[in-house]
Scaffold this active site. Structure first.
Site, short mmCIF file in Angstrom:
data_model
loop_
_atom_site.label_atom_id
_atom_site.label_comp_id
_atom_site.label_asym_id
_atom_site.label_seq_id
_atom_site.Cartn_x
_atom_site.Cartn_y
_atom_site.Cartn_z
N GLY A 17 0.84 -1.20 0.00
CA GLY A 17 0.00 0.00 0.00
C GLY A 17 0.87 1.25 0.00
N ARG A 85 4.18 -16.24 -5.71
CA ARG A 85 2.82 -16.79 -5.74
C ARG A 85 1.99 -15.90 -6.67
NH1 ARG A 85 -1.87 -16.25 -2.97
NH2 ARG A 85 -3.04 -18.16 -2.63
N ASP A 121 5.48 -5.27 5.52
CA ASP A 121 5.93 -6.63 5.85
C ASP A 121 5.83 -7.59 4.66
OD1 ASP A 121 3.21 -6.56 5.98
OD2 ASP A 121 3.03 -7.47 7.97
N THR A 143 5.02 2.28 5.96
CA THR A 143 3.59 1.98 6.11
C THR A 143 2.96 3.02 7.03
OG1 THR A 143 1.91 0.52 7.09
CG2 THR A 143 4.11 0.24 7.91
N ASP A 145 0.68 2.22 8.93
CA ASP A 145 0.21 1.48 10.11
C ASP A 145 1.22 1.49 11.26
OD1 ASP A 145 -1.93 0.80 8.49
OD2 ASP A 145 -1.03 -1.09 7.86
N ASP A 147 3.36 -0.68 11.96
CA ASP A 147 3.32 -1.98 12.63
C ASP A 147 4.49 -2.88 12.25
OD1 ASP A 147 2.64 -2.40 10.00
OD2 ASP A 147 0.92 -3.68 10.41
N ARG A 189 -4.67 -1.73 10.27
CA ARG A 189 -4.67 -3.21 10.27
C ARG A 189 -4.76 -3.75 11.70
NH1 ARG A 189 -0.92 -6.50 6.50
NH2 ARG A 189 0.70 -5.53 7.74
O1 F6P Z 1 -1.31 -1.16 5.28
C1 F6P Z 1 -1.85 0.07 4.93
C2 F6P Z 1 -3.35 -0.02 4.83
O2 F6P Z 1 -3.85 1.25 4.47
C3 F6P Z 1 -4.06 -0.54 6.07
O3 F6P Z 1 -4.17 0.42 7.08
C4 F6P Z 1 -5.38 -0.99 5.48
O4 F6P Z 1 -5.93 -2.01 6.27
C5 F6P Z 1 -4.98 -1.53 4.13
O5 F6P Z 1 -3.72 -0.94 3.81
C6 F6P Z 1 -5.96 -1.22 3.03
O6 F6P Z 1 -5.54 -1.87 1.87
P1 F6P Z 1 -6.12 -1.57 0.42
O7 F6P Z 1 -5.46 -0.32 -0.10
O8 F6P Z 1 -5.77 -2.77 -0.37
O9 F6P Z 1 -7.60 -1.36 0.59
#
Ligand code: F6P
Length: 366
Positions: A17, A85, A121, A143, A145, A147, A189
């Site tokens: 992301g 994958r 990650d 990120t 997040d 995390d 997340r």
């Molecule tokens: O990891 C970043 C994040 O924005 C998270 O906070 C969220 O859960 C996820 O990506 C959303 O992913 P996507 O852009 O695939 O909807």
């Protein structure tokens, strides 16, 4: 692996992301590579898809100019295309194939001597798999997040906090005008960093995070109690990964090809509906969503991204591969990529931040 003086050209990709600060990190890598070491830089487009499908863009110093303040990534990104994958349709059926050798061939075809992978990650786990196959790789963490194991902070997080805090500030005023309970769902997340810090900075009354399962009755008690004392509006900040004590996280959808297929979302509405039903107080829900991933990076994120990007090129030139650059305290250091996988950096339920929040009367719904 190449000796350091044999490195003439490096590759860079941004995977997973997006987040504010990716262009700042690309800029730092390109400028350090060209100005400090006289290298060439090849960008792979759309994360690992660019490596698989040989989608590239040569990056000159000029390409790195004027992008520092821009959100997003000039290279594009993807959180779906795992070379180990990779989805392929065979006779109308989707199967997953290991196309990592094809990706490595494309590195060679482009005369890339070492790869810098910027990611979360999922992307850094893939970077480590490539390292195990002999590719000279250095990882850079990113990120919103916050995390990622192995670094104190990731860039993107501070900007996401700023965005979430500004949204909560705005919601505060309409909440007060209408005497409503306002629930704000934020991303993050399985970690509650965004909810906790944006909630603290925005003056949230209740903060619900994945690390502390909540009891909805306790949340309602807080809201009722505030009402009794004349505080007729309340702000409840909910992390998308929060869950009740006897319940599950709310999954919005599954993205099959993704390194982490689960997409969270929806807990805000669940909490908001329950509060309204149980307390009889008018409640509204705002889901901040991807707005948290956009915008111009803050000072902190620009500087962190610049330091990490520059250090990653230094590691390449020192021949120190299989590493991720990281922030420890105030210093930029590095850690083995293999140590970064599997674990997530979570909020400590009895840690300093949670304790501070409790001291000023914030409820975690327990
Ligand atoms: O990891 C970043 C994040 O924005 C998270 O906070 C969220 O859960 C996820 O990506 C959303 O992913 P996507 O852009 O695939 O909807």
């Amino acid at each position: 692996m190449k000796a350091k003086d044999a490195i003439k050209r490096i590759g860079i990709l941004t995977g997973g992301g997006d987040c504010p600060g990716l262009n700042a990190v690309i800029r730092a890598v390109v400028k350090t590579a060209i100005f400090k070491y006289g290298l060439e830089v090849m960008g792979f487009l759309e994360g690992y898809l660019g490596m698989i499908k040989n989608m590239t863009r040569k990056l000159e110093a000029l390409d790195a100019s004027g992008i520092l303040h821009q959100g997003g990534t000039i290279l594009g990104t993807s959180n779906r295309d795992n070379p180990f994958r990779f989805p392929t349709i065979v006779r109308g059926k989707k199967i997953f194939r290991d196309v990592s050798d094809q990706a490595i061939r494309n590195l060679k075809r482009n005369k890339v001597d070492a790869l810098i992978a910027v990611g979360g990650d999922g992307s850094l786990t893939i970077a480590h798999q490539f390292f195990q196959k002999g590719v000279p790789v250095v990882g850079i963490p990113k990120t919103i997040d916050n995390d990622l194991w192995g670094t104190d902070v990731t860039f993107g997080f501070d900007t996401a906090l700023q965005t979430a805090m500004e949204a909560i500030d705005k919601i505060q005023t309409t909440a007060a005008s209408h005497h409503r309970v306002m629930v704000v769902e934020v991303m993050g997340r399985y970690a509650g960093w965004i909810a906790l810090e944006a909630g603290l900075a925005g003056g949230g009354d209740v903060i619900l995070i994945p690390e502390i399962p909540y009891d909805i009755e306790k949340v309602c008690e807080v809201v009722r109690e505030r009402h009794r004392y004349g505080r007729r509006s309340s702000i409840v900040v909910v992390a998308e990964g929060a869950a009740p004590k006897k319940g599950e996280i709310v999954v919005h959808k599954l993205v099959e090809d993704s390194t982490d297929p689960v997409r969270l979302g929806g807990i805000g509405y669940r909490v908001g509906n329950e509060i309204e039903k149980k307390t009889g107080l008018e409640t509204r829900v705002t889901v901040l969503g991807h707005i948290q991933r956009g915008g111009s990076p803050t000072v902190f994120d620009r500087v962190l991204a610049t330091r990490l990007g520059s250090k990653a090129v230094d590691l390449v030139m020192q021949g120190r591969f299989g590493k991720m650059v990281c922030l420890r305290g105030l210093k930029i250091e590095d850690i083995d990529l293999k140590k970064v996988q599997g674990d997530q950096r979570k909020v400590l339920p009895n840690g300093d931040l949670v304790m501070t929040a409790r001291s000023i009367g914030v409820s975690f719904g327990v």
